[in-house]
Structures are given as C-alpha cells and as structure tokens.
Motif scaffolding. Sequence first.
Motif, short mmCIF file in Angstrom:
data_model
loop_
_atom_site.label_atom_id
_atom_site.label_comp_id
_atom_site.label_asym_id
_atom_site.label_seq_id
_atom_site.Cartn_x
_atom_site.Cartn_y
_atom_site.Cartn_z
N UNK A 1 -3.20 -0.42 -1.36
CA UNK A 1 -3.29 0.46 -0.19
C UNK A 1 -2.04 1.33 -0.07
N UNK A 2 -1.45 1.65 -1.24
CA UNK A 2 -0.26 2.52 -1.29
C UNK A 2 0.90 1.98 -0.48
N UNK A 3 1.04 0.67 -0.46
CA UNK A 3 2.15 0.06 0.28
C UNK A 3 3.39 -0.07 -0.62
N UNK A 4 4.49 0.47 -0.13
CA UNK A 4 5.77 0.47 -0.85
C UNK A 4 6.47 -0.87 -0.64
N UNK A 5 7.07 -1.40 -1.70
CA UNK A 5 7.81 -2.64 -1.57
C UNK A 5 9.09 -2.45 -0.75
N UNK A 6 9.52 -3.49 -0.07
CA UNK A 6 10.73 -3.41 0.76
C UNK A 6 11.97 -3.29 -0.12
N UNK B 1 11.92 -3.69 -7.52
CA UNK B 1 10.60 -4.33 -7.51
C UNK B 1 9.63 -3.63 -8.45
N UNK B 2 8.66 -4.36 -8.92
CA UNK B 2 7.67 -3.79 -9.85
C UNK B 2 6.61 -3.00 -9.10
N UNK B 3 6.10 -1.96 -9.75
CA UNK B 3 4.99 -1.21 -9.17
C UNK B 3 3.69 -2.00 -9.26
N UNK C 1 -4.51 3.05 -5.92
CA UNK C 1 -3.69 3.05 -4.70
C UNK C 1 -2.58 2.00 -4.77
N UNK C 2 -2.07 1.79 -5.99
CA UNK C 2 -0.96 0.84 -6.15
C UNK C 2 0.36 1.46 -5.71
N UNK C 3 1.11 0.77 -4.85
CA UNK C 3 2.37 1.29 -4.32
C UNK C 3 3.55 1.06 -5.25
N UNK D 1 7.97 -6.08 -4.45
CA UNK D 1 6.99 -5.48 -5.34
C UNK D 1 6.03 -4.59 -4.53
N UNK D 2 5.53 -3.54 -5.23
CA UNK D 2 4.55 -2.69 -4.58
C UNK D 2 3.24 -3.44 -4.35
N UNK D 3 2.41 -2.92 -3.43
CA UNK D 3 1.14 -3.58 -3.09
C UNK D 3 0.03 -2.54 -3.00
#
Length: 347
Positions: free
Chosen positions: A76-81, A17-19, A35-37, A72-74
């Motif tokens: 709030x520092x959320x990591x993609x699945x 997934x893309x950052x 804060x991009x995951x 894809x990353x999201x």
Amino acid sequence: MKFLDQAKIYVKAGDGGAGCVSFRREKFIEFGGPNGGDGGRGGDIVIECVQGLNTLIDFRFQQHFKAKIGGHGMGSDRHGANGETKVLKVPPGTQIFDEDGETLVADLTEPGQRFVLCKGGNGGFGNAYFKTATNQAPRHANPGLPGEERWVWFRLKLIADAGLVGLPNAGKSTFLATVTAAKPKIADYPFTTLHPGLGVVRVDGREMVLADIPGLIEGAHEGHGLGDRFLGHIERCRVLLHLVEGTSEHAGKAYKTVREELEAYGEGLAEKPEIVALSKVDALTPEVLKEQVARLKRAAKRMPIILSAASGEGVDAALRALFAVVEEARRAEERENAPVEETGWRP
C-alpha cells in the motif's frame, strides 16, 4: 568519578531498510499494479558536545555503539520508518581521531556542537519505484544500503585559560586549592596528583579557568614518571604558570628540566607565554631565598615572582600576571572574530 581522557570505541550507523515487493489486489478493481513502499533510512551516529561533563568515563565500560536500522517498506505504498539517531555525548575539548590515532576527524570545543560521525544507509526502493510504461509489474525491489562503521579514538584535552607546570612537589596542587574551590590531593611525597584538575579563579571581578597537571620529571617524554601525555591538557591554555620549588637543590636546574620536557613534547607549549614563580618561599631563610632567586633569574632570564601558597605571599601578584596575559589573548580573539563592517565603497 574516575578521570578518563582517552577511549577507543566502535561505532556503526544503522542499515537502510529493504524495499517491498507488493501488488494491489482488490476485488472489483480491474487494474492493480505494484504498490511496494521504500525502506527507511538507517540512523546516524552523532557526537554532541555538552556542558557538565569533564571526563570520558562513559566510554570505559561500553565501547560498541550501533544506531537503529531503517524499517522495511510495506504494501500500500507504505514507507519504512527511519532509524533513530544514536547521540553520544562528550565533554568540551574532545578530539576525535581515526583508528590510526593520528588523523584528526573533529575537534569539539563549544557546548552544543554536533558532528555526524557515521551516516546511516539509505533505504531500498520498493517495486512501485520501478514501474514504467513498458514494465508495469516489476517483481523486484532494492535492499537497503549498509550504514557506515569505524573505530575511532576519543581524546579529551581540557579547556582552561591558564595551566600549572613544574616538577613534582612544586606546590601546584596547593596553589590550585588556595586560589579556587577545587580540592586536589595534597601530600609531602612526589606524584600526589595523578589526574588533571580544574578550578575557577576569581580576582577583581574577573574569572578564568586554571588547570593543574601531574608533575614532570627528567625523561618524562621517554615515559619516565607519569610520562608527558597529560601535557595535552594544557595545549589549549593561553598562558602557563611555571612553579619552581624554592626548597629544591638548584632552582635554575629545576626550571631547565621542565622547559626541556615542554620542548621535547612540542605542540607549541614551549612558545606559550610563561609566568615564572619561586614557590614555598615561606620555608626558606633570607640567604637561601636570595640565592635561589638569583639562580632562577639566570635560568629563566627574567625576575621570578616570589610566591607561597601556604602564607599567601605573592599569590595575588601571580594571578594578576596571569589575568593580564589571558585578557590580552581574549581581546585578540575578539578582534579576529569580529565581523567586517561594510563601507559601501567598491573599487
């Protein structure tokens, strides 16, 4: 269920997934920042050896398999699945070859074995990863890496302790049906057996797996008859039972024809232990039987077993001879795989 022992398939692992490029923007918070995951990892392609399968028919109507891509990353520092792994189940004895059909990639012989055929791509870094003291507001992120992809060949080689070989109509299928619960097709014309068959033999409280393959004719290695590709199913056998039809014109010539095909095929078949038996002796007169036994003895350089699957004559003797070789091979394997005991002494 149709027997299929070879299949070519295309497999592709999932892309990463893309950052994400994102900034923290909240009211009354003076300093936000990136804060991009990160993106999730793509799914792998895994080959698993399972019990209960004996054919590659599952790959007859579907040849393309793709694993899930990573999320894809999201903000709030959320990591993609991470992408879900794609598991392809194959029967024991399956070999995996590269697209050229010659380079062996993996050989799965035991149920439970797993092999990662293609690895998923790593996910890309979000802009939070690139934050430094001198670059406090990075506005870029990495894309995900592509997953591995390839064409491969699956080839099934049955795992059996003993194998039956001989010319067409030598009585192989009748012998298999007599000593096991298998129900192969039996008829009075050549090439009745079109696909390999397996059966479990039980004698004197012992068990072994017996494999039957289509008959060989002269020139099988050149494509005559059904060819010699089915010989791959007895490559793993510990011993061969060579049945020679007693009603043939010359038992010695029939024996030599099959031996020549085994030598032409290679892969060590000609060097395997061999039990020779003269079959269908219930249809012979005493004079013809004596003559055929003498011919076969000269050709094989050993005394053949006199056998008739229809009447049961010589069947137990042939099975006990097979068991003797199989058990000796099993004991040898156990000795090789036995752990080395520590003696405590050091030079």
